[in-house]
Design an enzyme around this catalytic site. Structure first.
Site, short mmCIF file in Angstrom:
data_model
loop_
_atom_site.label_atom_id
_atom_site.label_comp_id
_atom_site.label_asym_id
_atom_site.label_seq_id
_atom_site.Cartn_x
_atom_site.Cartn_y
_atom_site.Cartn_z
N GLN A 69 0.86 -1.12 0.31
CA GLN A 69 0.09 0.10 -0.71
C GLN A 69 1.14 1.18 -0.36
O GLN A 69 1.36 1.36 0.62
CB GLN A 69 -1.16 -0.19 0.75
CG GLN A 69 -1.98 1.12 1.09
CD GLN A 69 -3.16 1.32 2.08
OE1 GLN A 69 -2.66 1.62 3.33
NE2 GLN A 69 -4.47 1.17 1.74
N CYS A 99 -6.68 7.83 4.72
CA CYS A 99 -6.15 8.08 6.49
C CYS A 99 -6.51 9.60 7.20
O CYS A 99 -5.73 10.63 5.98
CB CYS A 99 -4.01 7.80 6.07
SG CYS A 99 -3.25 8.19 7.69
N GLY A 201 -15.72 -1.45 7.15
CA GLY A 201 -15.98 -1.34 8.58
C GLY A 201 -16.81 -1.64 9.88
O GLY A 201 -18.43 -2.41 8.95
C1 LIG Z 1 -4.32 1.79 13.76
C2 LIG Z 1 -5.05 1.91 12.81
C3 LIG Z 1 -3.99 1.67 11.76
C4 LIG Z 1 -4.85 2.13 9.90
N1 LIG Z 1 -3.58 1.96 9.70
C5 LIG Z 1 -4.03 2.14 7.74
C6 LIG Z 1 -2.74 2.38 7.13
O1 LIG Z 1 -2.14 2.30 7.14
N2 LIG Z 1 -3.38 1.49 5.80
C7 LIG Z 1 -5.19 1.89 5.14
O2 LIG Z 1 -5.94 1.98 4.56
N3 LIG Z 1 -6.05 2.11 6.43
C8 LIG Z 1 -5.75 1.70 7.40
N4 LIG Z 1 -6.40 1.62 8.82
C9 LIG Z 1 -8.16 1.41 8.46
C10 LIG Z 1 -8.68 0.24 8.31
O3 LIG Z 1 -7.48 -0.44 7.22
C11 LIG Z 1 -9.82 0.05 8.03
O4 LIG Z 1 -10.17 0.43 7.05
C12 LIG Z 1 -10.59 0.47 9.08
O5 LIG Z 1 -10.10 0.43 10.56
C13 LIG Z 1 -12.16 0.36 9.52
O6 LIG Z 1 -12.42 -0.68 9.72
P1 LIG Z 1 -12.43 -1.89 10.97
O7 LIG Z 1 -14.01 -1.36 11.53
O8 LIG Z 1 -12.95 -3.83 10.40
O9 LIG Z 1 -11.50 -1.96 11.71
C14 LIG Z 1 -5.62 1.68 10.15
C15 LIG Z 1 -6.95 1.68 11.74
C16 LIG Z 1 -6.09 1.40 12.63
C17 LIG Z 1 -7.03 1.92 13.69
#
Ligand SMILES: Cc1cc2nc3c(=O)[nH]c(=O)nc-3n(C[C@H](O)[C@H](O)[C@H](O)COP(=O)(O)O)c2cc1C
Length: 332
Positions: A69, A99, A201
């Site tokens: 990525q 982000c 999400g």
């Molecule tokens: C601590 C943390 C770091 C993240 N880092 C990235 C990242 O490096 N790249 C990205 O596209 N999304 C990043 N995200 C977003 C996640 O990939 C995801 O879209 C988001 O957590 C929602 O999904 P979930 O509800 O299943 O956690 C991050 C999320 C969290 C909580």
């Protein structure tokens, strides 16, 4: 057949977590933490640091492909870095447009680019042009920056730029990580584009998955925090789709995985405070899925010596089964 992707998570999902979770099973694809492209073409060792799987044909040890990525605002520089990553063996390039970090957004990268979908078009096009035609390019977006007005334009810009796939985190940047995720928007995007799409999400358990699937109509899902909280979630979702019910991983199995994580950190000499920090961070999320996690987190949160932490995890693992009995938190 449901397709499951382990979410990229900076500071949380490194190669070790990818290795452990892809071995546990259920995931079809992983994505690295974002590599911030701002000024130059990175040397190979930077890509290898984020994605050591490049030295294994771009796959985890259990054979799950890992996309690299990239996040940045300069289309040509993004293209150059993407092209180089593919020469190192990246099986695909994913572009981060989601982000929410203030520092990143001040420099016009990540989610701030969503304010003007043309930005997405230019970056995706440049990466697509730079990368060999047989290597897929995908993008990860949110529904918008401060509101959802542009959500369809955002998706269409990614498609028009030539991406093969779109992942949508069903929230705006302003909504951060606060529930709910707006799964109903995923259905509208799916109808508006013809490239493949992954919904993302708030999938914390099998019931959430089922609800998200029914509302969004997607057949591909990305799971982030839910997969850290319950490392076997992807496996249980796959079993559910196959008509089976697989019970949640035992507490002892969770502890065994954390100990395996310690071993992997030890292997490449991660500093002690870093190792302890990562275990506590993981345990903080496990609390959401395993009742014992809350007690365990309280007991380890002030431990900074990794040997003491390991001893505590080993001690809990050796308790008789009845003292490890899990009380389900999420109804499934
Ligand atoms: C601590 C943390 C770091 C993240 N880092 C990235 C990242 O490096 N790249 C990205 O596209 N999304 C990043 N995200 C977003 C996640 O990939 C995801 O879209 C988001 O957590 C929602 O999904 P979930 O509800 O299943 O956690 C991050 C999320 C969290 C909580």
């Amino acid at each position: 057949m449901t397709h499951l992707v382990l979410a990229p998570m900076e500071g949380l999902v490194d190669w070790r977590v990818r290795q452990l979770l892809s071995t546990t099973g259920g995931f079809d694809l992983c994505v690295t933490e974002f590599i911030r492209v701002s000024q130059n073409l990175f040397p190979a060792h930077v890509f290898h640091r984020y994605c050591p799987e490049l030295l294994n044909g771009g796959k985890t040890l259990s054979g799950v492909p890992v996309l690299v990525q990239l996040m940045g605002h300069d289309p040509e520089l993004m293209g150059e870095n993407a092209a180089f990553a593919t020469t190192l063996g990246a099986p695909g390039i994913d572009i981060n447009f989601g982000c929410p970090s203030k520092t990143v957004n001040k420099r016009e990268a990540g989610a701030s680019l969503l304010k003007c979908p043309d930005n997405l078009f230019h970056i995706v096009s440049a990466v697509r042009r730079a990368v060999p035609a047989d290597i897929p390019v995908s993008a990860k977006v949110r529904l918008g920056f401060s509101d959802k007005e542009l959500f369809l334009d955002i998706a269409r810009a990614v498609e028009a730029g030539g991406a093969q796939h779109l992942t949508v985190h069903a929230r705006t940047k302003l909504e951060g990580y606060k529930p709910p995720a707006h799964w109903e928007y995923l259905a509208r995007i799916r109808e508006a584009i013809s490239i493949g799409m992954t919904g993302n999400g708030e999938i914390w358990d099998v019931a959430d998955y089922e609800k998200c699937r029914d509302i969004s109509g997607c057949d591909s899902f990305m799971i982030g925090r839910g997969a850290i909280a319950a490392p076997d979630l992807a496996n249980r979702i796959k079993a559910f789709e196959g008509g089976a019910h697989v019970p949640k991983q035992s507490w002892a199995d969770v502890l065994a995985m954390l100990l395996a994580y310690c071993d992997l950190m030890d292997l490449d000499g991660a500093p002690e405070h870093h190792q302890a920090g990562r275990i506590k961070q993981w345990m903080a999320l496990i609390r959401k899925s395993h009742a014992q996690g809350a007690t365990c987190f309280d007991e380890i949160k002030r431990i900074n010596a990794i040997d003491d932490l390991r001893a505590k995890l080993c001690h809990d693992m050796s308790l008789p089964e009845n003292q490890q009995q899990d009380v389900p938190i999420a109804a499934e």
